[in-house]
Scaffold this active site. Structure first.
Site, PDB file in Angstrom:
ATOM      1  N   VAL A   1       1.123  -0.615  -0.415  1.00  0.00           N
ATOM      2  CA  VAL A   1       0.132   0.262   0.251  1.00  0.00           C
ATOM      3  C   VAL A   1       0.516   1.506  -0.029  1.00  0.00           C
ATOM      4  CG1 VAL A   1      -1.971   1.569   1.230  1.00  0.00           C
ATOM      5  CG2 VAL A   1      -2.137  -1.288   1.508  1.00  0.00           C
TER       6      VAL A   1
ATOM      7  N   ASP B   1      -0.081   8.374  -2.458  1.00  0.00           N
ATOM      8  CA  ASP B   1       1.138   9.085  -2.613  1.00  0.00           C
ATOM      9  C   ASP B   1      -0.243  11.160  -1.833  1.00  0.00           C
ATOM     10  OD1 ASP B   1       1.461  11.451  -4.200  1.00  0.00           O
ATOM     11  OD2 ASP B   1       0.380  10.978  -5.954  1.00  0.00           O
TER      12      ASP B   1
ATOM     13  N   GLU C   1      10.698  11.762  -7.292  1.00  0.00           N
ATOM     14  CA  GLU C   1       9.404  11.928  -7.493  1.00  0.00           C
ATOM     15  C   GLU C   1       9.389  11.426  -9.489  1.00  0.00           C
ATOM     16  OE1 GLU C   1       5.260  14.507  -8.228  1.00  0.00           O
ATOM     17  OE2 GLU C   1       7.314  14.968  -6.546  1.00  0.00           O
TER      18      GLU C   1
ATOM     19  N   ILE D   1      10.418  11.407 -19.078  1.00  0.00           N
ATOM     20  CA  ILE D   1       8.605  12.013 -18.551  1.00  0.00           C
ATOM     21  C   ILE D   1       9.264  14.145 -18.699  1.00  0.00           C
ATOM     22  CG2 ILE D   1       7.603  12.202 -16.559  1.00  0.00           C
ATOM     23  CD1 ILE D   1       6.637  10.672 -18.240  1.00  0.00           C
TER      24      ILE D   1
ATOM     25  N   SER E   1       4.899  21.641  -8.443  1.00  0.00           N
ATOM     26  CA  SER E   1       6.532  21.483  -8.841  1.00  0.00           C
ATOM     27  C   SER E   1       6.346  21.014 -10.734  1.00  0.00           C
ATOM     28  CB  SER E   1       6.323  20.866  -8.169  1.00  0.00           C
ATOM     29  OG  SER E   1       6.281  19.796  -7.844  1.00  0.00           O
TER      30      SER E   1
END
EC number: 3.6.1.5
Length: 483
Positions: free
Chosen positions: A72, A75, A195, A220, A227
Site C-alpha cells: 500500500v 501519495d 518523484e 517524462i 512543481s
C-alpha cells in the site's frame, strides 16, 4: 506434466464374417466382457488425463493466489491524497506486476495534506479513510505481511520542516495502528528528483523499455500542482547534483532528473497573480489587468470551494485585478516567470531559472496537467503543441459567462485555469525547454503501453521498491519487504 498413454486397441470382428470354427456361448460372453472392460479402461484413462490437466491448471492458479503479496502506498500530493493498493507475485524469482482492476485499486481524497499546515490533526481524517479503503481490498490474514508507506510531494515540500514533521507524525500515528506492516521512516517527504525518477520508471516499464538501451528509453515532462519534473537519459555530461543512477536487471541508467519547485500549475498561477497584485499597488487606480483569466470572471466567487490550497485565498485579489483574458499576453507573462533568476545561471544550459537543463533528446511523454490541458482542448496526440496555440487564443478571448454555458459539466475551479494552463504549457515546453511546436516525438498521455498502465509516479516507486528492496538509492536505504 501431462501423462502419456497409448490408447488401447480392441479388434472387433465384422458381424457377417464367416468363422472357420464354431464360437461357443461361453466364449461369446467372454469376448463381450473383454470389450466392455477394454472400453471402460480406455474411458478411465482418458478421464484421468483430462482431470490431471485440470488439476495442474487449477494448481497453478491456486499457487499464484497463495503467493499473492500486497503493498500500500499513499501519495500525499499538493491537491489531494491518493492511496494505491498493489497486488503482485513472483515467478521464477522475478516479480510480476498487474496494474489491471483485479490486482490494483486507488482512491483520491481532497484536499492535500499541506492544507492542514494550521491544523495538523486534521490530516488524520483523510489518511484514516484511505487506510480503510486499503483494508477492504486486502485479505485480513495478509495485513501483517503487507507494507504501507506514505510519500509526500511538492505541496509538503513547500512547508517549513517543523510543520512537515507535525503533519507526518499525525499520519504515522494512523499508520502504526493500521494493522499493516509499517515503520516511521516509511512516512516521509520525498525529493522532487526522486518523484521524477519514479515517473520515468512507470513510463518505461509500461512501454517495455526498462532493461533496454538507455538511449532508447522515453523521457517524462510532468506538470503537477506545486512543481514540474523533467526526467530523461541524456548523452550530455550532467553535473552530479542533477543526475541519478538506478539499476534495472543488468542495465544501469544515469538519468537527468530535476523538480522545479514552485513551477507547478497552481503554484505558478498563484505567483503570477501575486506579482500582478503587487504591480497594481503602483498604478493610479490600483487595478491591473490579468491576461490569464477570461473576461468577466469575479475573483472571489468560487475561492471558498477550491480544493487547491494555492487558490483558496483568491478573494484577496478582488479589487486589484481585472480579468482580461489574452493568450499572447498570458504567454509572455508566464515566460517571464520561467526566466526569473536566469541571470544567475552557472551552467551552459539553464532553460528554467538558474537550473541546469541539458538539451532534450529522444521521445517524451507529457503528463499530469499537461495531459489534462491537452485533453480538455481535444488536441491530437501528435503535434499537439501547434494546435494548443489557436485553441488557447480562442479560449482566453472568450467571455467567462459563455465558457460556463459551453462547458456546463466542468468544475469552475478548473475551467477558470485553462487559459493560464494553455499559455503556461507553451511557455514551458516550447519557449523554455525548446521543444518544437510540430515535434511529434512528444505526446501527451495519462496511460502508456499495451496494457494502458497509468502514468503515476507511485507505481514507479512501488516497482523500484519490489525490484530492489535492499539496495541503496540516492543515499537512502530501501525498506525490506519482510518476506
Amino acid at each position: 506434466m501431462t501423462p502419456e498413454t497409448d490408447a488401447l486397441k480392441v479388434q472387433i470382428l465384422p458381424k457377417h464374417q464367416s468363422l472357420p470354427y464354431t464360437v461357443t456361448k461361453a466364449k461369446s460372453k467372454s469376448l463381450i466382457l473383454l470389450v466392455v472392460v477394454s472400453v471402460t479402461i480406455t474411458l478411465g484413462l482418458l478421464l484421468y488425463v483430462f482431470n490431471s490437466n485440470s488439476v495442474i491448471s487449477s494448481g497453478s492458479l491456486l499457487s499464484r493466489r497463495c503467493k499473492l503479496r500486497y503493498s500500500v502506498l499513499i501519495d500525499a500530493g499538493s491537491s489531494g491524497t491518493r492511496v494505491h493498493v498493489f497486488g503482485y507475485w513472483f515467478e521464477s524469482g522475478k516479480p510480476v506486476f498487474d496494474f489491471g482492476e483485479k490486482h490494483y485499486a486507488n482512491l483520491k481524497l481532497t484536499p492535500g495534506l499541506s492544507s492542514y499546515a494550521d491544523n495538523p490533526e486534521g490530516a488524520s481524517v483523510s489518511v484514516t479513510k484511505l487506510v480503510e479503503f486499503a483494508k477492504q481490498r486486502i485479505p485480513k490474514r495478509m495485513f501483517r505481511r503487507s507494507d504501507i508507506r506514505l510519500m509526500a510531494t511538492a505541496g509538503m515540500r513547500l512547508l517549513e520542516v517543523p510543520v512537515q514533521e507535525q503533519i507526518l507524525e499525525v499520519t504515522r500515528r494512523v499508520l502504526r495502528s493500521s494493522g499493516f506492516m509499517f515503520r516511521d521512516e516509511w512516512a516521509n517527504v520525498i525529493s522532487g528528483s526522486d518523484e521524477g525518477i519514479y515517473s520515468w520508471i512507470t513510463a518505461n516499464y509500461a512501454l517495455g523499455s526498462l532493461g533496454t538501451d538507455p538511449l532508447e528509453t522515453t523521457g517524462i515532462v510532468e506538470l503537477g500542482g506545486a512543481s514540474a519534473q523533467v526526467t530523461f537519459v541524456s548523452s550530455e555530461h550532467v553535473p552530479p547534483e542533477y543526475s541519478r543512477t538506478i539499476a534495472y536487471g543488468n542495465i544501469s541508467y544515469t538519468i537527468y532528473s530535476h523538480s522545479f519547485l514552485d513551477y507547478g500549475k497552481d503554484a505558478a498561477l498563484k505567483k503570477l497573480l501575486e506579482k500582478l497584485q503587487n504591480s497594481a499597488n503602483s498604478t493610479v487606480d490600483g487595478v491591473v489587468e490579468d491576461p490569464c483569466t477570461p473576461k468577466g470572471y469575479i475573483y472571489d466567487t468560487n475561492s471558498k470551494n477550491y480544493s487547491s490550497g494555492f487558490l483558496a485565498d483568491e478573494s484577496k485579489l478582488k479589487g486589484s485585478l481585472q480579468a482580461a483574458g489574452n493568450f499572447s499576453k498570458c504567454r509572455s507573462a508566464t515566460f517571464a516567470l520561467l526566466k526569473e533568476g536566469k541571470e544567475n545561471c552557472l551552467y551552459e544550459h539553464c532553460s528554467i531559472g538558474s537550473t541546469f537543463t541539458p538539451d532534450l533528446q529522444g521521445s517524451f511523454l507529457a503528463t499530469a496537467s499537461f495531459y489534462y490541458t491537452a485533453k480538455f482542448f481535444e488536441l491530437e496526440e501528435k503535434g499537439w503543441l501547434s494546435e494548443l496555440i489557436p485553441a488557447g487564443k480562442r479560449y482566453c478571448g472568450e467571455e467567462w459567462s459563455k465558457l460556463i454555458l459551453e462547458y456546463p459539466t466542468t468544475d469552475e475551479e478548473y475551467l477558470r485555469g485553462y487559459c493560464f494552463s494553455a499559455a503556461y504549457t507553451i511557455s514551458m515546453l516550447h519557449d523554455s525547454l525548446g521543444i518544437a511546436l510540430d515535434d511529434e516525438s512528444i505526446t501527451y498521455a495519462s496511460k502508456a503501453g499495451e496494457k494502458h498502465i497509468p502514468l503515476d509516479w507511485a507505481l514507479g516507486a512501488f516497482i523500484l521498491d519490489v525490484v530492489t528492496p535492499n539496495s541503496d538509492y540516492n543515499g537512502k536505504s530501501r525498506k525490506y519487504l519482510g518476506f
